[in-house]
Write a protein that holds these residues in place. Sequence first.
Motif, PDB file in Angstrom:
ATOM      1  N   GLY A   8       0.752  -1.245   0.000  1.00  0.00           N
ATOM      2  CA  GLY A   8       0.000   0.000   0.000  1.00  0.00           C
ATOM      3  C   GLY A   8       0.779   1.291   0.000  1.00  0.00           C
ATOM      4  N   PHE A   9       2.079   1.231  -0.342  1.00  0.00           N
ATOM      5  CA  PHE A   9       2.813   2.481  -0.529  1.00  0.00           C
ATOM      6  C   PHE A   9       2.605   2.963  -1.961  1.00  0.00           C
ATOM      7  N   ARG A  67      -7.679  -7.708   2.716  1.00  0.00           N
ATOM      8  CA  ARG A  67      -8.946  -7.077   2.357  1.00  0.00           C
ATOM      9  C   ARG A  67      -8.721  -5.796   1.551  1.00  0.00           C
ATOM     10  N   SER A  68      -7.618  -5.107   1.830  1.00  0.00           N
ATOM     11  CA  SER A  68      -7.341  -3.860   1.117  1.00  0.00           C
ATOM     12  C   SER A  68      -7.042  -4.081  -0.361  1.00  0.00           C
ATOM     13  N   ASN A  69      -6.817  -5.344  -0.733  1.00  0.00           N
ATOM     14  CA  ASN A  69      -6.566  -5.688  -2.142  1.00  0.00           C
ATOM     15  C   ASN A  69      -7.845  -6.124  -2.869  1.00  0.00           C
ATOM     16  N   TYR A  91      -3.192   0.179   1.680  1.00  0.00           N
ATOM     17  CA  TYR A  91      -3.099  -0.131   3.111  1.00  0.00           C
ATOM     18  C   TYR A  91      -2.161   0.817   3.860  1.00  0.00           C
ATOM     19  N   ALA A  92      -0.919   0.945   3.420  1.00  0.00           N
ATOM     20  CA  ALA A  92       0.060   1.763   4.134  1.00  0.00           C
ATOM     21  C   ALA A  92      -0.308   3.243   4.119  1.00  0.00           C
ATOM     22  N   ILE A  93      -0.751   3.729   2.968  1.00  0.00           N
ATOM     23  CA  ILE A  93      -1.123   5.141   2.847  1.00  0.00           C
ATOM     24  C   ILE A  93      -2.295   5.463   3.771  1.00  0.00           C
ATOM     25  N   VAL A  94      -3.292   4.586   3.805  1.00  0.00           N
ATOM     26  CA  VAL A  94      -4.427   4.792   4.701  1.00  0.00           C
ATOM     27  C   VAL A  94      -3.973   4.718   6.150  1.00  0.00           C
TER      28      VAL A  94
END
Length: 293
Positions: free
Chosen positions: A156-157, A194-196, A204-207
């Motif tokens: 998630g970056f 789930r973020s995928n 994911y990471a950004i959130v």
Amino acid sequence: MWGRLWGFLYNKYFRFWLKWVLRLLTGKCELQRVLGGAAAGARRTLSMISAFLVKSFAVLRNAVHVEEAEVEKCVRDVMKEKRIEQRDTGFKANLHISLLQISGYKKLYLNVENLRKVPYDSENEEHEEQLIELWNLLMPHENLKARISKQWCDIGFQGDDPKTDFRGMGLLGLVNLVYFSKHYTNEARQILSRSNHPKLGYSYAIVGINLTEMAYSLLKNGALKSHLYNVVAGLPQMEHFHQFYCYLVYEFDKFWFEEEPESIMHFNQYREKFHEKVKGLLLDCNVILTLQN
């Protein structure tokens, strides 16, 4: 008009005599009644703050600004000022706890702020180790092929080098992500999966870093006082801030999938809606927002 007149008369005349009668009947001053009558936690500490701020005695007004090292002396000064006997150990203990909570909240904010101000430095070995630890916690079965890699997008970056994503929250954003992944590893991996989601997916990471900003802002504006005063009878620590962050990550993921946004382009709208929901929960004096709950 009548309300203002009654307020004036009450504060000017009746309040003094009411307090005098109550002290005569109970043998306790107003502060003893406040600290003895309110439930432990936020209700007691916030009631004490309100009582102290309206006092004409400097020692009482200044008590809510006391530093941790001065708490013991401040307790003695307050008891002397209000002529409260030392054998009232319940009042002494309650006042001590409340003052520790107040000073601890201020200290926690400073510690969080200082960590936020530390920029991510790819030349710093400790920073790099934490970043690699995050990858290993979330992707245990996939080796990171290079430090600069498209693989970072898998957790998630935004690009090849995550360091650019930490600019807003500094090292605090990374520390939060690592803490959640280390202490709630199964949950972190499930949320990453789930973020995928092909339709409802998000970065994911950004959130996660965005939720660090939310936790930080709630701490800064004082909204976390009730929660933290209920969680710990004493000095709130960085651990307690991290635990609240974990709650946000877990609950935001549930919220996102329950709301079913049309696309990630509506993130800011739903992020603000979630923010308002959390702020509403924090208005309750009995609130405790932890992942265990």
